[in-house]
Design a protein around this motif. Structure first.
Motif, short mmCIF file in Angstrom:
data_model
loop_
_atom_site.label_atom_id
_atom_site.label_comp_id
_atom_site.label_asym_id
_atom_site.label_seq_id
_atom_site.Cartn_x
_atom_site.Cartn_y
_atom_site.Cartn_z
N ALA A 1 -2.61 -0.53 12.73
CA ALA A 1 -3.82 0.29 12.85
C ALA A 1 -3.94 1.25 11.67
CB ALA A 1 -3.80 1.06 14.16
N ASP A 2 -2.82 1.79 11.20
CA ASP A 2 -2.85 2.68 10.04
C ASP A 2 -3.40 1.95 8.82
OD1 ASP A 2 -1.72 4.73 11.51
OD2 ASP A 2 0.32 4.39 10.76
N VAL A 3 -2.94 0.71 8.62
CA VAL A 3 -3.39 -0.06 7.46
C VAL A 3 -4.86 -0.42 7.58
CG1 VAL A 3 -3.07 -2.19 6.15
CG2 VAL A 3 -1.09 -0.99 7.08
N GLU A 4 -5.27 -0.83 8.77
CA GLU A 4 -6.67 -1.18 8.99
C GLU A 4 -7.58 0.01 8.68
OE1 GLU A 4 -6.74 -2.52 12.98
OE2 GLU A 4 -5.79 -4.46 12.54
N ALA A 5 -7.17 1.19 9.12
CA ALA A 5 -7.98 2.39 8.88
C ALA A 5 -8.03 2.72 7.39
CB ALA A 5 -7.40 3.56 9.66
N PHE A 6 -6.90 2.57 6.71
CA PHE A 6 -6.86 2.85 5.27
C PHE A 6 -7.77 1.90 4.50
CE2 PHE A 6 -5.09 1.98 1.06
CZ PHE A 6 -5.14 3.25 0.50
N LEU B 1 0.83 -1.21 0.00
CA LEU B 1 0.00 0.00 0.00
C LEU B 1 0.86 1.25 0.00
CD1 LEU B 1 -2.70 -1.19 2.56
CD2 LEU B 1 -2.89 -1.13 0.07
N ASN B 2 1.92 1.26 0.77
CA ASN B 2 2.80 2.43 0.80
C ASN B 2 3.41 2.69 -0.57
OD1 ASN B 2 2.43 3.18 3.50
ND2 ASN B 2 4.10 1.90 4.23
N TYR C 1 0.41 3.69 -3.28
CA TYR C 1 -0.30 4.95 -3.10
C TYR C 1 0.58 6.06 -2.54
CZ TYR C 1 -4.49 2.17 -3.94
OH TYR C 1 -5.44 1.35 -4.50
N ASP C 2 1.90 5.82 -2.49
CA ASP C 2 2.83 6.81 -1.96
C ASP C 2 2.41 7.26 -0.57
OD1 ASP C 2 5.11 8.38 -1.99
OD2 ASP C 2 4.08 10.10 -2.91
N LEU C 3 2.17 6.28 0.29
CA LEU C 3 1.72 6.55 1.65
C LEU C 3 2.86 6.35 2.64
CD1 LEU C 3 -1.68 4.59 1.47
CD2 LEU C 3 -1.38 7.09 1.33
#
Length: 227
Positions: free
Chosen positions: A71-76, A59-60, A63-65
Motif C-alpha cells: 500500500a505504501d508503494v501504491e500510494a507513492f 524506490l527505497n 529516493y531514500d524512503l
C-alpha cells in the motif's frame, strides 16, 4: 556452446527459460536436466545498482524512503503518476503509471538503446510487458518454473530432434521442402514479412551483435544483467 575457456555461454545472447505450465516443464524434462536459475536484472543509476523491474527496494534506495508495504508503494507511485489520455505509446503507458521522473530514469534511455527509437514512437504494448511491483521480489520473471538446461539449449534441442519422424534440413527455404511433407497444418517460425514475400515491405527488426570476453576473475557483477 562452450567458449575457448570451457565456459558454457549463450552464443547469440541470453535465453531464459520460464513458464507457469507444469505440463511444459515436465515435457521438456524428458530431454534435459536443469540448472536452477532465477533471472535478476539491476539498473545502474548514477553508480547505484537497483532492481529492475522497479519494486519497493528500488524506490527505497533511489529516493531514500522507508516504504514498508504494498500500500505504501501504491500510494507513492500514485502521487507521481501523470494522467495521459488517450494512452497510445510506450511513453504514455509508463508516465501514466509511475510519472515522468521514473520514466526518464529507467525507461527512456534504455528503450532508445534497445529499439533505436524513442518510447514515444513505440506502441503501448512494448513497455506494457515490463511490470512495476509493490513488493520486494527482485526476480525479472515470477513464473513458477525457472531454470536453464543443464548442458545448454543446443543439447536439449538435439535430444528433442533425435527422432526417426523428424528430419533436420539446414540451408534451405521452407518453400523448397514444404510439399515433400504432407501436412494439415504448417507452423512457420521465420520472420513474418518473409512468409508474405515482403509484399507489405520489411518490418524494422532489431538485432544484437554479441561480443564475448573472458576475464580472469570469479565474478564481474552481482547479477547476470546490469543495464
Amino acid at each position: 556452446c562452450y567458449d575457448d575457456a570451457g565456459i558454457l555461454i549463450h552464443q547469440y545472447g541470453p535465453h531464459i527459460f520460464h513458464t507457469n505450465s507444469a505440463d511444459i516443464f515436465s515435457y521438456l524434462s524428458q530431454f534435459t536436466a536443469w540448472r536452477p536459475y532465477d533471472h535478476r536484472v539491476l539498473a545502474d543509476i548514477d553508480g547505484r545498482l537497483v532492481p529492475m523491474p522497479i519494486n519497493r527496494t528500488t524506490l527505497n534506495a533511489l529516493y531514500d524512503l522507508d516504504l514498508r508495504t504494498d500500500a505504501d508503494v501504491e500510494a507513492f507511485l500514485a502521487s507521481r503518476a501523470e494522467p495521459v489520455e488517450p494512452i497510445r505509446t510506450s511513453a504514455d503507458v509508463v508516465i501514466a503509471k509511475v510519472g515522468r521522473a521514473l520514466y526518464e530514469t529507467f525507461f527512456q534511455g534504455y528503450t532508445r538503446k534497445q529499439w533505436g527509437m524513442d518510447p514515444s514512437e513505440l506502441d503501448k504494448s512494448v513497455t506494457s510487458r515490463v511490470p512495476t511491483r509493490t513488493n520486494t521480489d527482485d526476480r525479472y520473471f515470477t513464473d513458477a518454473y525457472q531454470a536453464m538446461p543443464r548442458d545448454g539449449f543446443t543439447r536439449m534441442f538435439e535430444a528433442m530432434l533425435d527422432h526417426p519422424n523428424i528430419d533436420v534440413m539446414l540451408g534451405v527455404e521452407y518453400r523448397q521442402v514444404r510439399d515433400a511433407y504432407p501436412h494439415d497444418h504448417l507452423v512457420f517460425t521465420g520472420p513474418i514479412h518473409e512468409y508474405f514475400d515482403y509484399r507489405y515491405g520489411r518490418l524494422p527488426y532489431r538485432s544484437l551483435h554479441c561480443h564475448h570476453q573472458t576475464l580472469d576473475q570469479e565474478w564481474l557483477q552481482p547479477v547476470a544483467v546490469v543495464n
